[in-house]
Scaffold this motif. Sequence first.
Motif, PDB file in Angstrom:
ATOM      1  N   ILE A  34      -7.135  96.475  25.102  1.00 53.22           N
ATOM      2  CA  ILE A  34      -6.841  95.181  25.724  1.00 53.22           C
ATOM      3  C   ILE A  34      -8.090  94.634  26.399  1.00 53.22           C
ATOM      4  O   ILE A  34      -8.031  94.080  27.501  1.00 53.22           O
ATOM      5  N   LYS A  35      -9.195  94.798  25.720  1.00 52.78           N
ATOM      6  CA  LYS A  35     -10.467  94.273  26.210  1.00 52.78           C
ATOM      7  C   LYS A  35     -10.947  93.177  25.274  1.00 52.78           C
ATOM      8  O   LYS A  35     -10.793  93.277  24.061  1.00 52.78           O
ATOM      9  N   GLY A  36     -11.531  92.120  25.831  1.00 50.31           N
ATOM     10  CA  GLY A  36     -11.996  91.025  25.003  1.00 50.31           C
ATOM     11  C   GLY A  36     -10.840  90.257  24.379  1.00 50.31           C
ATOM     12  O   GLY A  36      -9.742  90.187  24.925  1.00 50.31           O
ATOM     13  N   LYS A  37     -11.050  89.695  23.188  1.00 48.83           N
ATOM     14  CA  LYS A  37     -10.018  88.904  22.536  1.00 48.83           C
ATOM     15  C   LYS A  37      -8.866  89.749  22.024  1.00 48.83           C
ATOM     16  O   LYS A  37      -7.788  89.220  21.722  1.00 48.83           O
ATOM     17  N   ARG A  38      -9.063  91.064  21.946  1.00 49.34           N
ATOM     18  CA  ARG A  38      -7.939  91.934  21.578  1.00 49.34           C
ATOM     19  C   ARG A  38      -6.838  91.859  22.619  1.00 49.34           C
ATOM     20  O   ARG A  38      -5.653  92.036  22.305  1.00 49.34           O
ATOM     21  N   ALA A  39      -7.220  91.618  23.875  1.00 54.47           N
ATOM     22  CA  ALA A  39      -6.221  91.483  24.937  1.00 54.47           C
ATOM     23  C   ALA A  39      -5.326  90.276  24.677  1.00 54.47           C
ATOM     24  O   ALA A  39      -4.102  90.340  24.886  1.00 54.47           O
ATOM     25  N   ILE A  40      -5.914  89.181  24.222  1.00 57.93           N
ATOM     26  CA  ILE A  40      -5.129  87.975  23.941  1.00 57.93           C
ATOM     27  C   ILE A  40      -4.099  88.258  22.859  1.00 57.93           C
ATOM     28  O   ILE A  40      -2.924  87.896  22.977  1.00 57.93           O
ATOM     29  N   ASN A  41      -4.520  88.925  21.797  1.00 52.32           N
ATOM     30  CA  ASN A  41      -3.601  89.229  20.703  1.00 52.32           C
ATOM     31  C   ASN A  41      -2.501  90.197  21.138  1.00 52.32           C
ATOM     32  O   ASN A  41      -1.343  90.059  20.736  1.00 52.32           O
ATOM     33  N   GLN A 152      -5.476  80.039  24.109  1.00 48.79           N
ATOM     34  CA  GLN A 152      -6.318  81.147  24.563  1.00 48.79           C
ATOM     35  C   GLN A 152      -6.991  81.870  23.406  1.00 48.79           C
ATOM     36  O   GLN A 152      -8.128  82.324  23.536  1.00 48.79           O
ATOM     37  N   TRP A 153      -6.312  81.995  22.267  1.00 47.14           N
ATOM     38  CA  TRP A 153      -6.886  82.758  21.147  1.00 47.14           C
ATOM     39  C   TRP A 153      -7.972  81.961  20.412  1.00 47.14           C
ATOM     40  O   TRP A 153      -8.600  82.482  19.498  1.00 47.14           O
ATOM     41  N   THR A 154      -8.201  80.700  20.822  1.00 42.54           N
ATOM     42  CA  THR A 154      -9.300  79.932  20.233  1.00 42.54           C
ATOM     43  C   THR A 154     -10.547  79.946  21.118  1.00 42.54           C
ATOM     44  O   THR A 154     -11.577  79.385  20.729  1.00 42.54           O
ATOM     45  N   GLU A 173     -13.568  78.102  19.423  1.00 46.08           N
ATOM     46  CA  GLU A 173     -13.696  78.208  17.974  1.00 46.08           C
ATOM     47  C   GLU A 173     -13.138  76.958  17.303  1.00 46.08           C
ATOM     48  O   GLU A 173     -12.194  76.339  17.785  1.00 46.08           O
ATOM     49  N   GLN A 174     -13.737  76.610  16.164  1.00 46.83           N
ATOM     50  CA  GLN A 174     -13.262  75.489  15.367  1.00 46.83           C
ATOM     51  C   GLN A 174     -12.844  75.989  13.993  1.00 46.83           C
ATOM     52  O   GLN A 174     -13.382  76.962  13.477  1.00 46.83           O
ATOM     53  N   ASN A 175     -11.887  75.314  13.390  1.00 51.40           N
ATOM     54  CA  ASN A 175     -11.405  75.693  12.063  1.00 51.40           C
ATOM     55  C   ASN A 175     -12.393  75.271  10.971  1.00 51.40           C
ATOM     56  O   ASN A 175     -13.312  74.492  11.209  1.00 51.40           O
ATOM     57  N   TYR A 176     -12.170  75.804   9.794  1.00 53.88           N
ATOM     58  CA  TYR A 176     -12.913  75.441   8.589  1.00 53.88           C
ATOM     59  C   TYR A 176     -14.402  75.742   8.709  1.00 53.88           C
ATOM     60  O   TYR A 176     -15.252  75.050   8.158  1.00 53.88           O
ATOM     61  N   GLY A 177     -14.745  76.777   9.459  1.00 57.69           N
ATOM     62  CA  GLY A 177     -16.119  77.220   9.531  1.00 57.69           C
ATOM     63  C   GLY A 177     -17.050  76.327  10.327  1.00 57.69           C
ATOM     64  O   GLY A 177     -18.271  76.464  10.234  1.00 57.69           O
ATOM     65  N   LEU A 178     -16.506  75.395  11.109  1.00 54.47           N
ATOM     66  CA  LEU A 178     -17.350  74.515  11.905  1.00 54.47           C
ATOM     67  C   LEU A 178     -17.911  75.277  13.097  1.00 54.47           C
ATOM     68  O   LEU A 178     -17.393  76.319  13.501  1.00 54.47           O
ATOM     69  N   LYS A 179     -18.966  74.739  13.673  1.00 53.71           N
ATOM     70  CA  LYS A 179     -19.564  75.367  14.844  1.00 53.71           C
ATOM     71  C   LYS A 179     -18.621  75.292  16.038  1.00 53.71           C
ATOM     72  O   LYS A 179     -17.725  74.461  16.094  1.00 53.71           O
ATOM     73  N   SER A 180     -18.854  76.160  17.005  1.00 54.99           N
ATOM     74  CA  SER A 180     -18.033  76.182  18.203  1.00 54.99           C
ATOM     75  C   SER A 180     -18.211  74.884  18.988  1.00 54.99           C
ATOM     76  O   SER A 180     -19.283  74.270  18.979  1.00 54.99           O
TER      77      SER A 180
END
Length: 441
Positions: A34-41, A152-154, A173-180
């Motif tokens: 539960i560290k980092g983004k694994r915590a969100i999931n 939160q997961w983005t 994060e952005q969809n379709y491979g776009l930059k953050s």
Amino acid sequence: MKKISEQLGKLELGQGGEQTRNGTIRADEFLQEIKGKRAINKFREMRDNDSTIGAIMYATEQVLRDVDYYVEPAKDTAAGRKEAEFVETILKDMEHSLDDHIAEALSHLTFGFSLFEVVYKRRRGPKTDDPKSYSRYSDGRIGVRKLASRAQWTIESFDVNKTTGDVLGVKQEQNYGLKSTYIPASKLLHYRTTNTNNDPSGRSILRNAYTSYQYLKNFQSVEAIAVERELHGVPIGRIAAEYLSPDATADQVSVRSQMEKILRDLKFNEQGYALLPSDVYRDIDGKPTNQRIVDIELITSNGSRNIDINPIISRYQHDIARSVMAEFLMLGAGANGSYALSKSKTDLFLRSMESYINSIFDVLNKQLVEPLWHINGLNFDLMPKICAGDVAPHDLRELDSYLRNLNGANIDLSDQDDIVNALLANAELPPKKVTDGGNSN
């Protein structure tokens, strides 16, 4: 004195924790799962998959959505009341209701934090052709079009000041491979459950329930497997020894493979039958016997198991509810429980709800109202405050007993309209009307 003044004039020397250095979500957590983004999931899984946690979060959302709010003027003057009315119009002039925003903001209880981007607009009235400037009001002031949720997961990470640990913004994060996308803190509403270690990702209220949830999930899986095996039985097949021999022919190996597949897949409602040959063994005289060459049967258990899993599952469910002070939801599930116990546990839960809703309005005042005052160039001496109403209903019996005690002490409050109206509001009754002559109706 000179040295002391020099020390006071310096910048901050320390930092709150690991988060202030790299902005990673829950970087100070010692459990890797539960560290980092694994915590969100993981916290999202707990909220969406577990019935006990789901009931707790649903109860919390419904209770706090129903809380009234009011805008308190900074000064009881015409100018103060006018600016308080301006804040009220802002909350009513968004594309969504404040109740909807609060419901979304409460996700910070699950994940430790929640983020919203403030989308502003110029209030040009209802006749404008620009939907981004549409407003019920045409005073030309800067208002709020919407408070857009940022899941939160983005969120990739927080951008923090390396020295002070203050949040400067977030990378999304952005969809379709776009930059953050970078969202500066000046456009954010940032809710979090706690400021411990100056951690911008807060601390989920489900953190203490994590271990119980893991054990509960495992025992529920074991229980499901045990029930299936108890009700269905374990398939067992019989086949001639020559079919199992390393020297078996290709045809015998094919039959054995088919038999293994049948045994593996034989389940009620998945494969409801097994088609077997009717050939039987013959005795030394060549006469047929009653023993089939290929046979299948189910092994069922005799008697009951020594371990009853249900009390273990129930204990972990209670542990989860207890960790967020919602154990009253479990009352009535067993033979024990009383009204007094239920009331005390419910009151404790509602007290925690009050702290949650007050923290939300604190953020609204600090990160929404205050920037609006700055953008519009308004007088900060007249800046009002958004306040939450009562979460828990008032116990009218206890209030009645208190008023009787006051009456017994010859303390008469009937001529104080503000107190009378407050008491009527507690009973959800309309306020006392006052005539022009000052006499009450």
